[in-house]
Design an enzyme around this catalytic site. Sequence first.
Site, PDB file in Angstrom:
ATOM      1  CB  SER A 137      -0.942  -0.051   1.202  1.00  0.00           C
ATOM      2  OG  SER A 137      -1.930   0.945   1.128  1.00  0.00           O
ATOM      3  CG  ASP A 342       6.797  25.148  -0.165  1.00  0.00           C
ATOM      4  OD1 ASP A 342       5.920  24.529   0.504  1.00  0.00           O
ATOM      5  OD2 ASP A 342       7.705  25.811   0.364  1.00  0.00           O
ATOM      6  CG  HIS A 395      -5.415  -2.354  -0.120  1.00  0.00           C
ATOM      7  ND1 HIS A 395      -4.801  -1.716  -1.177  1.00  0.00           N
ATOM      8  CD2 HIS A 395      -4.798  -1.890   1.001  1.00  0.00           C
ATOM      9  CE1 HIS A 395      -3.863  -0.900  -0.729  1.00  0.00           C
ATOM     10  NE2 HIS A 395      -3.847  -0.981   0.587  1.00  0.00           N
TER      11      HIS A 395
END
Length: 414
Positions: A137, A342, A395
Amino acid sequence: MIRRHSGLVFVEHSLSVPLNHDFPQGPHIEIFAREVRENDPSAEGRPFLLYLQGGPGNRSPRDLPVWLRRATRDYRVVLLDQRGTGLSSPLSRQTLARVADPAGHLTHFRADSIVADAELLRAHLAGDRPWSVLGQSFGGFCAVTYLSFAPHGLREVIITGGLPGLTATADDVYRAAYPRVLAHNERYFARYPDDEALARRVVDALREQDARLPAGDRLTPRRFQTLGIHLGSNARFDLLHHLLEEAFVGDELSEIFLRRVDAAISFAEQPLFAVVHEAIYGQGAATGWAAHRVRDEFPAFDLDSGGPVRFTGEMIYPWLFEEDPALIPLAAAADRLATKSDWKPLYDPERLAANEVPVAAAIYFGDMYVDRDMSLATAAAIGNVRPWVTSEYAHDGLGREERVLDRLLTMVRD
């Protein structure tokens, strides 16, 4: 410290690393890892395999998952508590209260910093020898960052349910995620059709009753709705049903229900997951509470529409920092991270295209947490990748059967 049990040897390692790897002379934090190998003298000569856990903000496993047994036949496995988790200078409302600038501190807890930690740990354990990496994951996201910025440290890479969109924004991620979560809701209610009425009854009760969780915080309908985060895991898919079937004592919400809901939705044990969750998608732009904004495009999740209740998934909302006691002290830091614009790039597409490190990646066809189409595009964009697309597992497939890792090891070595 060395311990032995269950036929395995556990060796503990701690290492001081810079908080900001661009400023190594600045403050340091501790990272912690457990090396696990078979209790056999020959195992001491085996190569290292670093396991990168899912998350963000989850510690390495403390149990013995099936993949670990398989991995120790071939490797000395290194279970790293990623910075801020477990025993690696853990972050919580208590520890962050001692930090002068919590938001600035938290900017150093993304994949790029984790990879830099891993490189120092590799030098500590293996010298100049490259090691193998297994990323599950979010750990797979970190592995792709590793391939981008430190491929010289890698012998081979295995990724399970963790190929990120290389250029996807947080908005892209959640715009793709909400339909997948709805599909898992439909699958859930097809299995438990009577739970639709139960879920609505709970929402109505939460509007009328002052239902308090063990820490004294109120359970609101929208927090109850976040229980859908577990629908993408085979191991926890049925958790919601087991909660709902004991939800009421007469017309009143039961104490058992409230305690179990608290255990399932509280971020007390993993606040870092909530605080930096959207930041893991930040590359050159602010994330701006993307999951919260994009949700308006999907009216099926509107609890006030009068329609059936649909549960949300792996989304973090700003109001959670008003309602979860573990997150309330972190609200200001979370807001600052959401507006930070940023962020440095986490992936290098050019270097990835030229990659020579062998990579095998499991892509789960119906993965609720990681978008299949983004993963396929990333697999095509990275050199030397062998993808395995499967609908056999959810998953958490790595932890379900030993043969998941076994197949990927065969692929990466072929």
